[in-house]
Design a protein around this motif. Structure first.
Motif, PDB file in Angstrom:
ATOM      1  N   ARG A   1       0.829  -1.223   0.000  1.00  0.00           N
ATOM      2  CA  ARG A   1       0.000   0.000   0.000  1.00  0.00           C
ATOM      3  C   ARG A   1       0.855   1.262   0.000  1.00  0.00           C
ATOM      4  O   ARG A   1       0.441   2.309  -0.516  1.00  0.00           O
TER       5      ARG A   1
ATOM      6  N   MET B   1       1.597   1.877  -3.576  1.00  0.00           N
ATOM      7  CA  MET B   1       0.381   2.335  -4.256  1.00  0.00           C
ATOM      8  C   MET B   1       0.114   3.805  -3.956  1.00  0.00           C
ATOM      9  O   MET B   1      -0.192   4.598  -4.864  1.00  0.00           O
TER      10      MET B   1
ATOM     11  N   LYS C   1       0.264   7.236  -6.593  1.00  0.00           N
ATOM     12  CA  LYS C   1      -0.855   8.151  -6.841  1.00  0.00           C
ATOM     13  C   LYS C   1      -0.474   9.618  -6.667  1.00  0.00           C
ATOM     14  O   LYS C   1      -1.234  10.504  -7.069  1.00  0.00           O
TER      15      LYS C   1
ATOM     16  N   TYR D   1      -3.470  -5.370  -5.728  1.00  0.00           N
ATOM     17  CA  TYR D   1      -3.323  -4.419  -6.814  1.00  0.00           C
ATOM     18  C   TYR D   1      -4.562  -4.372  -7.705  1.00  0.00           C
ATOM     19  O   TYR D   1      -4.851  -3.341  -8.312  1.00  0.00           O
TER      20      TYR D   1
ATOM     21  N   TYR E   1      -5.901  -0.962  -6.100  1.00  0.00           N
ATOM     22  CA  TYR E   1      -5.233  -0.028  -7.015  1.00  0.00           C
ATOM     23  C   TYR E   1      -5.869  -0.006  -8.402  1.00  0.00           C
ATOM     24  O   TYR E   1      -5.743   0.967  -9.139  1.00  0.00           O
TER      25      TYR E   1
END
Length: 446
Positions: free
Chosen positions: A194, A197, A201, A260, A264
């Motif tokens: 995470r 991820m 972003k 993912y 994600y």
């Protein structure tokens, strides 16, 4: 990491045929210099203890090639053993002439003296070769030992990363930092999936345009996929690369499903494929020992390896197919297709790699496996990668082993091997066997 050094130490006494001894010395040095740029050599054979001691003060080897240039008593080997605790390859020279006259070298008796004292000093795990410096088996053995010792040293300075935890039922790939350090000398870094991820972003488009441009030069059909997924892939690749660069990571085991896809919205498969293409050994399903296996393969072959499951056996063709969802390096793709892109076969989200792998006359199937008692073992098998198209959605390679494929599968299943293997695009079986011995691990040849 300090430079790797292999020391050639030719020991003997001056009472044998020095013309023959000097000839073998020169041929030995010439041969070894074709194998490595990291060798150190004395100016002449070391025919007294005093000469030997002087040379030992000048070197700091990671591997010693200890040659009985002529007979030498055990005091010579004892001096070497007291000075260094690195791996040793003991080399006996073949008698150059057998004509009913003088015994020129008596190297073999010297080897017995050296081997005997090694056992008495607790150094019995040494490598050994018999033969002249011009013999192919000698050249191959010395080369394999040098390559294995280089990898052994590199493992001591390896930073390997675990991205997230293994999924349920995949505990075979989970590793503790202490066992990785103890068994391989490597350092284990950890980060949660995470975190990468979230980092992905945060990037602005101009911050990841460079990695997206890199991907477009290697991938076929990337822009046919939804723009949102392509964008998310590039962001994630940027995040992984920055993490890798910041920690000097050379091998990585990444969690993939379900995170993912669910959290994600884009798989990590193509990211791992791109990392593999730049020789960052990247396994999926958080298989840490799979990543270490890949790293060893990269170090020995100089190029990307294939990571996958054994999914199909064809007894008639004597083949085993290895497959995975789509993490293979772009450079492993067949030339007629290139590294085509697609979607994950189960989740229907992309990008993932979608191709059959290129053929090769020689490959090695390899795995660092962990036994129930916590000790490690090496799976080693050789064969060829066939010139066949993609077998299933994802990436695949069809291997025709040098042994019976059905027996290989039957025995390896019964022997309890993990379901992930590495295909190395070179025959490095001898190097792997030597490395296993240097790491004090079991060799299992199939």
């Amino acid at each position: 990491m300090s430079s790797f050094q292999v020391a050639y130490i030719p020991i003997g006494v001056p009472t044998f045929h020095l013309e023959s001894a000097n000839d073998q010395f020169k041929k030995s040095v010439d041969m070894m210099q074709t194998l490595t740029n990291n060798g150190v050599y004395p100016e002449k054979p070391l025919l007294t203890i005093d000469d030997l001691k002087l040379f030992l003060k000048e070197i700091n080897p990671d591997l010693i090639v200890l040659q009985n240039n002529t007979f030498a008593n055990s005091a010579y080997a004892s001096e070497v053993l007291r000075a260094f605790d690195c791996p040793i390859l003991l080399w006996t020279l073949r008698e150059p002439v057998i004509d009913g006259g003088r015994l020129r070298l008596n190297s073999l008796t010297g080897a017995y003296s050296a081997g005997n004292v090694m056992h008495h000093l607790g150094r019995e795990k040494f490598e050994y070769i018999f033969g002249a410096p011009t013999e192919e088996k000698v050249i191959a053995k010395i080369n394999a030992t040098i390559r294995a010792a280089e990898v052994k040293k590199s493992l001591r300075f390896l930073n390997v990363a675990a991205v997230g935890q293994t999924p349920q039922g995949f505990g075979f790939g989970r590793a503790l930092d202490a066992e990785v350090a103890k068994a391989f000398g490597a350092n284990l870094e950890s980060i949660e999936a995470r975190e990468l991820m979230l980092k992905a972003k945060t990037y602005k488009k101009e911050e990841y345009e460079d990695v997206l441009a890199e991907a477009r030069t290697k991938m076929v059909g990337l822009d046919k996929l939804p723009e949102g997924n392509v964008d998310a892939f590039a962001r994630l690749y940027k995040a992984y690369k920055e993490f890798i660069d910041s920690k000097n990571i050379k091998a990585l085991a990444s969690r993939c499903w379900p995170d993912y896809f669910v959290e994600y919205g884009t798989p990590v498969c193509a990211v791992l494929g791109m990392l593999n293409d730049i020789n960052i050994a990247a396994s999926c399903e958080s298989d840490l020992f799979g990543a270490i296996s890949m790293y060893i393969g990269v170090e020995l072959s100089g190029g990307p390896t294939f990571f996958g499951d054994p999914v199909s056996l064809d007894e008639e063709d004597n083949t085993v197919t290895f497959w995975h969802c789509g993490t293979a390096a772009c450079s492993l793709a067949r030339k007629d297709t290139g590294s085509e892109m697609g979607v994950h076969p189960n989740r229907k989200i992309g990008p993932t790699m979608e191709f059959g792998c290129k053929p090769a006359d020689e490959v090695t199937i390899f795995r660092v496996g962990r036994k129930p008692d916590g000790q490690f073992r090496f799976f080693i098998s050789t064969g060829e990668a066939l010139d066949v198209p993609k077998q299933f959605c994802g990436t695949s390679v069809v291997i025709k082993p040098d042994t019976n494929a059905a027996e290989l599968v039957n025995k390896s299943v019964k022997d309890g091997w993990e379901p992930h293997f590495v295909v190395i695009y070179a025959n490095v079986a001898e190097e792997l066997e030597t490395l296993a011995k240097l790491l004090d691990m079991e060799v299992c040849k199939y």
